[in-house]
Enzyme design. Structure first.
Site, PDB file in Angstrom:
ATOM      1  N   GLU A 159       0.946  -0.781   0.080  1.00  0.00           N
ATOM      2  CA  GLU A 159      -0.087   0.015   0.142  1.00  0.00           C
ATOM      3  C   GLU A 159       1.163   1.622   0.593  1.00  0.00           C
ATOM      4  OE1 GLU A 159      -3.057  -0.399   3.277  1.00  0.00           O
ATOM      5  OE2 GLU A 159      -3.536  -2.446   2.501  1.00  0.00           O
ATOM      6  N   GLU A 268      -6.137 -11.090  -1.198  1.00  0.00           N
ATOM      7  CA  GLU A 268      -7.083 -10.873   0.007  1.00  0.00           C
ATOM      8  C   GLU A 268      -8.456  -9.998   0.074  1.00  0.00           C
ATOM      9  OE1 GLU A 268      -5.708  -7.129   2.557  1.00  0.00           O
ATOM     10  OE2 GLU A 268      -3.168  -7.638   2.129  1.00  0.00           O
TER      11      GLU A 268
HETATM   12  O1  G3I Z   1      -3.282  -7.559  18.638  1.00  0.00           O
HETATM   13  C1  G3I Z   1      -3.915  -6.189  19.185  1.00  0.00           C
HETATM   14  C2  G3I Z   1      -4.372  -6.760  20.913  1.00  0.00           C
HETATM   15  O2  G3I Z   1      -3.544  -7.372  21.473  1.00  0.00           O
HETATM   16  C3  G3I Z   1      -5.487  -6.380  21.054  1.00  0.00           C
HETATM   17  O3  G3I Z   1      -6.055  -6.327  22.838  1.00  0.00           O
HETATM   18  C4  G3I Z   1      -6.351  -5.379  20.408  1.00  0.00           C
HETATM   19  C5  G3I Z   1      -7.291  -4.293  20.608  1.00  0.00           C
HETATM   20  O4  G3I Z   1      -7.801  -3.874  19.637  1.00  0.00           O
HETATM   21  O5  G3I Z   1      -6.028  -5.235  19.079  1.00  0.00           O
HETATM   22  C6  G3I Z   1      -5.355  -5.842  18.569  1.00  0.00           C
HETATM   23  O6  G3I Z   1      -4.884  -5.778  16.887  1.00  0.00           O
HETATM   24  C7  G3I Z   1      -5.840  -5.380  16.517  1.00  0.00           C
HETATM   25  C8  G3I Z   1      -5.111  -6.442  15.495  1.00  0.00           C
HETATM   26  O7  G3I Z   1      -5.885  -6.845  14.152  1.00  0.00           O
HETATM   27  C9  G3I Z   1      -5.110  -8.270  16.019  1.00  0.00           C
HETATM   28  O8  G3I Z   1      -6.631  -8.286  15.867  1.00  0.00           O
HETATM   29  C10 G3I Z   1      -5.601  -4.081  15.860  1.00  0.00           C
HETATM   30  O9  G3I Z   1      -6.569  -4.118  16.846  1.00  0.00           O
HETATM   31  C11 G3I Z   1      -6.082  -3.787  14.580  1.00  0.00           C
HETATM   32  O10 G3I Z   1      -6.046  -2.547  14.126  1.00  0.00           O
HETATM   33  C12 G3I Z   1      -5.332  -4.829  13.906  1.00  0.00           C
HETATM   34  O11 G3I Z   1      -7.006  -5.419  12.467  1.00  0.00           O
HETATM   35  C13 G3I Z   1      -6.001  -5.323  11.820  1.00  0.00           C
HETATM   36  C14 G3I Z   1      -5.829  -4.377  10.476  1.00  0.00           C
HETATM   37  O12 G3I Z   1      -5.273  -5.246   9.392  1.00  0.00           O
HETATM   38  C15 G3I Z   1      -5.040  -3.404  10.543  1.00  0.00           C
HETATM   39  O13 G3I Z   1      -4.707  -1.934   9.424  1.00  0.00           O
HETATM   40  C16 G3I Z   1      -6.772  -6.945  10.618  1.00  0.00           C
HETATM   41  O14 G3I Z   1      -7.192  -7.688  11.867  1.00  0.00           O
HETATM   42  C17 G3I Z   1      -6.754  -7.154   9.219  1.00  0.00           C
HETATM   43  O15 G3I Z   1      -7.085  -7.977   8.940  1.00  0.00           O
HETATM   44  C18 G3I Z   1      -6.196  -6.450   8.415  1.00  0.00           C
HETATM   45  O16 G3I Z   1      -6.047  -6.772   6.560  1.00  0.00           O
HETATM   46  C19 G3I Z   1      -4.974  -5.579   6.388  1.00  0.00           C
HETATM   47  C20 G3I Z   1      -4.306  -6.036   5.690  1.00  0.00           C
HETATM   48  O17 G3I Z   1      -2.636  -6.081   6.358  1.00  0.00           O
HETATM   49  C21 G3I Z   1      -3.477  -5.473   4.111  1.00  0.00           C
HETATM   50  N1  G3I Z   1      -4.517  -4.719   3.044  1.00  0.00           N
HETATM   51  C22 G3I Z   1      -6.146  -4.371   3.936  1.00  0.00           C
HETATM   52  C23 G3I Z   1      -6.371  -5.354   4.967  1.00  0.00           C
HETATM   53  C24 G3I Z   1      -7.291  -4.982   6.327  1.00  0.00           C
HETATM   54  O18 G3I Z   1      -7.703  -3.542   6.751  1.00  0.00           O
END
Ligand code: G3I
Length: 354
Positions: A159, A268
């Site tokens: 990205e 994805e």
């Molecule tokens: O692991 C922490 C946890 O310790 C904490 O308690 C919790 C509280 O919110 O957060 C957890 O982390 C989260 C993580 O996912 C794991 O679940 C983050 O807040 C959350 O922001 C994160 O979101 C991920 C996102 O990328 C971040 O930008 C999504 O799971 C994931 O599916 C998403 O994937 C991205 C690709 O990497 C790139 N392309 C877009 C795609 C969708 O956004």
């Protein structure tokens, strides 16, 4: 008596609907990956806890490639300068190896989910370009070397192109870009290649079917290739919805990137029922939305099959509708091929019907 029963079964299975039933029963024993075995691997994004219980069984039945959804990103895997956290990523790689699956590494360089420490010195000031690049090189070398021979492909850069209708603006203003300028991009592919010369190196992005963004990505990739940078493939993330992309835009994007000699993967994939990120009201999986979703999945997979010479993988972003990054509280997006009970949806049966 047994002989007579078997004979009756044979007669039934040889004629009319009996034959169809037999074929349908055989199909229910096949997984998505088996239907596509002559085309490309079918992958899925997972967390370590996806690899237990019923989800693990479903993954083994239907998928032959895994992408760690979060655990290989710079922040989770390299939380502090001198500390790597490998356990969660190792679990996914070990599961894949134990079950004969491929692994796509995601991602080595991104503006999100990257420790703030990478860009700061001990006083909290922004680091110089030299320090930023040295840290990035160390990160990439360590991560790629650890999984050499186990991770077959890497999303090296994720990205980095801006979403802006202004065609003069190419790059996203990330910390990497602001500190290092665009040269870091050639460097990271070179470092990944040095650490594992056999890994397939991707550029990965969303909205790749939008003609303006597509052409910016094309411009960057062409420039890299002309300079001899080892980039091999493009990941179309495929975060789509029931009205987007159009068939034409999808076809044009695949054709344009592959005209550079690059392979293409859908990295994805999900097809949300929401057409805008700002939709917050729970809309429901109505028959009309279900129909549109089926049509989009059918269109896309038909095209992927047609273009199997350049499409080298299709990966879904999450396993089933009950757990998708697109679900926000009560707002459910229903974007995948397996429903909230892990059962194949109607869209699934259309994707495997060819
Ligand atoms: O692991 C922490 C946890 O310790 C904490 O308690 C919790 C509280 O919110 O957060 C957890 O982390 C989260 C993580 O996912 C794991 O679940 C983050 O807040 C959350 O922001 C994160 O979101 C991920 C996102 O990328 C971040 O930008 C999504 O799971 C994931 O599916 C998403 O994937 C991205 C690709 O990497 C790139 N392309 C877009 C795609 C969708 O956004």
């Amino acid at each position: 008596m047994v002989v007579i029963t078997t004979a009756i079964m044979l007669i039934n299975s040889c004629g009319g609907t009996g034959k169809n039933n037999a074929a349908n029963e055989a199909d229910t024993l096949k997984g998505l990956k088996d239907f596509y075995k002559d085309y490309f691997p079918i992958g899925v994004a997972v967390a370590p806890n996806s690899l237990e219980g019923a989800q693990a069984e479903l993954i083994k039945e239907h998928f032959n490639s895994l992408t760690p959804e979060n655990t290989m990103k710079p922040g989770p895997i390299h939380p502090e300068e001198n500390r790597y956290f490998w356990d969660d990523a190792d679990k996914i790689v070990d599961f894949a190896q134990a079950n004969g699956m491929k692994v796509r590494g995601h991602t080595l360089c991104w503006h999100s989910q990257t420790g703030a420490w990478m860009f700061k010195d001990s006083q909290g000031n922004q680091v110089t370009k030299e320090i930023a690049l040295a840290r990035l090189k160390e990160h990439i070398t360590q991560v790629v070397t650890r999984y050499k021979g186990k991770v077959y492909a890497w999303d090296v850069l994720n990205e980095a192109i801006v979403d802006d209708e202004d065609t003069a603006k190419i790059y996203r203003e990330t910390p990497w870009y602001k500190i290092c300028g665009e040269e870091y991009i050639a460097d990271i592919y070179q470092w990944a290649h040095e650490a594992d010369p056999n890994a397939v190196l991707f550029y990965n992005d969303y909205n790749t079917e939008d003609p303006v963004k597509r052409d910016k990505i094309y411009y960057m990739l062409k420039k890299l290739l002309d300079a001899g940078v080892p980039v091999n493939a493009v990941g179309l993330q495929g975060h789509w919805n029931i009205t987007n992309p159009t068939e034409q835009n999808l076809r044009d994007a695949i054709d344009k990137f592959s005209s550079l000699g690059l392979k293409v993967q859908i990295t994805e994939l999900d097809v949300s029922i929401y057409t805008s990120r700002s939709d917050t009201v729970n809309m429901g999986f109505t028959p009309e939305r279900e129909k549109k979703q089926i049509d989009l999945y059918k269109m896309a997979f038909k095209m992927f099959r047609e273009k199997k010479d350049v499409i080298t993988g299709v990966t879904f972003w999450n396993v089933y509708d009950g757990r998708s990054w697109l679900n926000r509280g009560n707002r459910k997006a229903y974007p995948l091929l397996f429903d909230e009970n892990l059962k194949p949806k109607k869209a699934y049966w259309e994707v495997v019907k060819f």
